[in-house]
Design an enzyme around this catalytic site. Structure first.
Site, PDB file in Angstrom:
ATOM      1  N   LYS A  33      88.586  45.013  39.418  1.00 33.41           N
ATOM      2  CA  LYS A  33      88.092  44.235  38.712  1.00 33.41           C
ATOM      3  C   LYS A  33      87.794  45.826  36.876  1.00 33.41           C
ATOM      4  O   LYS A  33      87.257  46.206  38.230  1.00 33.41           O
ATOM      5  CB  LYS A  33      86.503  43.534  39.350  1.00 33.41           C
ATOM      6  CG  LYS A  33      86.345  43.142  37.395  1.00 33.41           C
ATOM      7  CD  LYS A  33      84.607  42.713  38.843  1.00 33.41           C
ATOM      8  CE  LYS A  33      83.626  43.250  38.909  1.00 33.41           C
ATOM      9  NZ  LYS A  33      82.687  43.406  37.814  1.00 33.41           N
ATOM     10  N   ASP A  60      86.540  40.498  34.458  1.00 32.93           N
ATOM     11  CA  ASP A  60      85.307  40.264  34.466  1.00 32.93           C
ATOM     12  C   ASP A  60      84.700  40.298  32.921  1.00 32.93           C
ATOM     13  O   ASP A  60      83.416  41.126  32.798  1.00 32.93           O
ATOM     14  CB  ASP A  60      84.772  41.095  35.333  1.00 32.93           C
ATOM     15  CG  ASP A  60      83.146  40.413  35.723  1.00 32.93           C
ATOM     16  OD1 ASP A  60      82.746  39.604  35.643  1.00 32.93           O
ATOM     17  OD2 ASP A  60      82.698  41.266  36.441  1.00 32.93           O
ATOM     18  N   LYS A  62      83.137  37.179  31.563  1.00 31.20           N
ATOM     19  CA  LYS A  62      82.180  36.309  31.731  1.00 31.20           C
ATOM     20  C   LYS A  62      81.446  35.947  30.254  1.00 31.20           C
ATOM     21  O   LYS A  62      80.039  35.965  29.705  1.00 31.20           O
ATOM     22  CB  LYS A  62      80.233  37.076  32.272  1.00 31.20           C
ATOM     23  CG  LYS A  62      80.740  37.445  33.473  1.00 31.20           C
ATOM     24  CD  LYS A  62      79.279  37.541  33.602  1.00 31.20           C
ATOM     25  CE  LYS A  62      79.386  38.628  35.465  1.00 31.20           C
ATOM     26  NZ  LYS A  62      80.010  39.683  35.377  1.00 31.20           N
ATOM     27  N   HIS A  64      80.903  33.041  27.279  1.00 28.06           N
ATOM     28  CA  HIS A  64      79.874  32.272  27.413  1.00 28.06           C
ATOM     29  C   HIS A  64      79.384  31.723  25.497  1.00 28.06           C
ATOM     30  O   HIS A  64      78.487  32.383  25.267  1.00 28.06           O
ATOM     31  CB  HIS A  64      78.750  32.329  27.872  1.00 28.06           C
ATOM     32  CG  HIS A  64      77.433  31.402  28.213  1.00 28.06           C
ATOM     33  ND1 HIS A  64      76.119  31.121  28.905  1.00 28.06           N
ATOM     34  CD2 HIS A  64      77.331  29.728  27.416  1.00 28.06           C
ATOM     35  CE1 HIS A  64      75.859  30.676  28.940  1.00 28.06           C
ATOM     36  NE2 HIS A  64      76.409  29.246  28.010  1.00 28.06           N
ATOM     37  N   ARG A 182      78.017  44.510  50.676  1.00 23.92           N
ATOM     38  CA  ARG A 182      77.536  45.847  50.742  1.00 23.92           C
ATOM     39  C   ARG A 182      77.270  45.822  52.209  1.00 23.92           C
ATOM     40  O   ARG A 182      77.501  45.073  53.616  1.00 23.92           O
ATOM     41  CB  ARG A 182      76.396  46.088  50.539  1.00 23.92           C
ATOM     42  CG  ARG A 182      75.070  46.392  49.083  1.00 23.92           C
ATOM     43  CD  ARG A 182      76.120  46.525  48.287  1.00 23.92           C
ATOM     44  NE  ARG A 182      75.725  46.473  46.581  1.00 23.92           N
ATOM     45  CZ  ARG A 182      76.336  46.611  46.064  1.00 23.92           C
ATOM     46  NH1 ARG A 182      76.899  45.728  46.480  1.00 23.92           N
ATOM     47  NH2 ARG A 182      75.582  46.489  44.784  1.00 23.92           N
ATOM     48  N   ARG A 212      79.926  50.206  43.905  1.00 20.83           N
ATOM     49  CA  ARG A 212      79.576  51.309  44.029  1.00 20.83           C
ATOM     50  C   ARG A 212      79.268  51.989  45.651  1.00 20.83           C
ATOM     51  O   ARG A 212      79.796  52.969  45.945  1.00 20.83           O
ATOM     52  CB  ARG A 212      78.124  51.600  43.734  1.00 20.83           C
ATOM     53  CG  ARG A 212      77.444  51.483  42.204  1.00 20.83           C
ATOM     54  CD  ARG A 212      76.212  51.266  41.885  1.00 20.83           C
ATOM     55  NE  ARG A 212      75.776  49.854  42.152  1.00 20.83           N
ATOM     56  CZ  ARG A 212      74.709  49.122  41.967  1.00 20.83           C
ATOM     57  NH1 ARG A 212      73.878  50.084  41.220  1.00 20.83           N
ATOM     58  NH2 ARG A 212      74.278  48.021  42.042  1.00 20.83           N
TER      59      ARG A 212
END
Length: 233
Positions: A33, A60, A62, A64, A182, A212
């Site tokens: 990504k 990615d 987004k 709008h 996670r 992460r």
């Protein structure tokens, strides 16, 4: 639909990004990504370079905005040959339909287009007190997902907690891309609605996005393989 783990390349520079990807063996090309930080820092060239290395890419950004602006932006992004891109479902049906028009190439092909429902950093309190949405989180996400499906989109970004409900409401072929994943016992960071890769694999998620926990791991390749093994079971 094939399930997969997507690595969020949340790095500020081309050099750090490519150094991370270089840690993988030649035959191992994870789905990645590219988000706002890397794209705004390096521009379209980093997308082309990573695509040229053989990776599938979720861009990615987004989007709008008003329908015409989003349509024009998508008509630019479609030439980057990414595999998936997104916008905010909150922009409404007209915007989503316009985005599809812009994203579709003259030959009829296009990347997958998915809509962000509610960010996984948004909790119930923020939804109610700041966004002034009284409807419970799950119903809000489902309503946005239904609008996206009715507008012709391929799926949504949602938390893993809502993926099964989205599938139930919009059909098994409607794609669910889920951040907020996670490892068990790991730091959740700024995420509010989280799940482990193993649980996500059983909950209706088609793709999980992990940043992460993989990119900052002592052994990123090992962490990625662990995520794949746990998610795919």
């Amino acid at each position: 639909m094939a399930k997969d783990v997507i690595i969020a390349l949340d790095f500020p520079t081309r050099e750090e990004t490519l150094a991370f990807l270089d840690r993988f063996p030649d035959g191992e090309k994870p789905f990645v990504k590219i988000g706002m930080e890397l794209y705004y820092a390096e521009g379209p060239s980093i997308v082309r370079e990573i695509k040229g290395r053989g990776h599938r890419i979720f861009l990615d950004l987004k989007l709008h905005d008003i329908p015409n602006t989003v349509k024009r932006a998508m008509s630019v992004l479609r030439d980057l040959d990414v595999d998936m891109t997104n916008l905010h479902a909150a922009g409404g049906s007209a915007m989503m339909r316009a985005a599809l028009e812009g994203l579709t190439r003259p030959d009829g092909t296009r990347p997958l287009l998915i809509a962000v429902t509610q960010l996984t950093s948004t909790g119930a309190e923020t939804l109610k007190n700041e966004l002034l949405i009284e409807t419970p989180m799950a119903e809000t996400v489902l309503s946005y997902a239904k609008n996206a499906a009715a507008s012709g989109l391929d799926g949504v970004v949602c938390s893993p907690l809502e993926a099964a409900l989205v599938k139930e409401r919009c059909g098994e072929g409607f794609c669910t891309v889920t951040p907020g994943v996670r490892f068990a016992g790991g730091d959740v960071g700024d995420q509010k609605r989280v799940m482990t890769p193993e649980a996500a694999g059983k909950s209706g998620c088609d793709y999980i996005v992990m940043g992460r926990p993989i990119t900052q791991a002592e052994d990123p390749v090992g962490a990625y393989r662990r995520a794949v093994n746990e998610f795919l079971g």
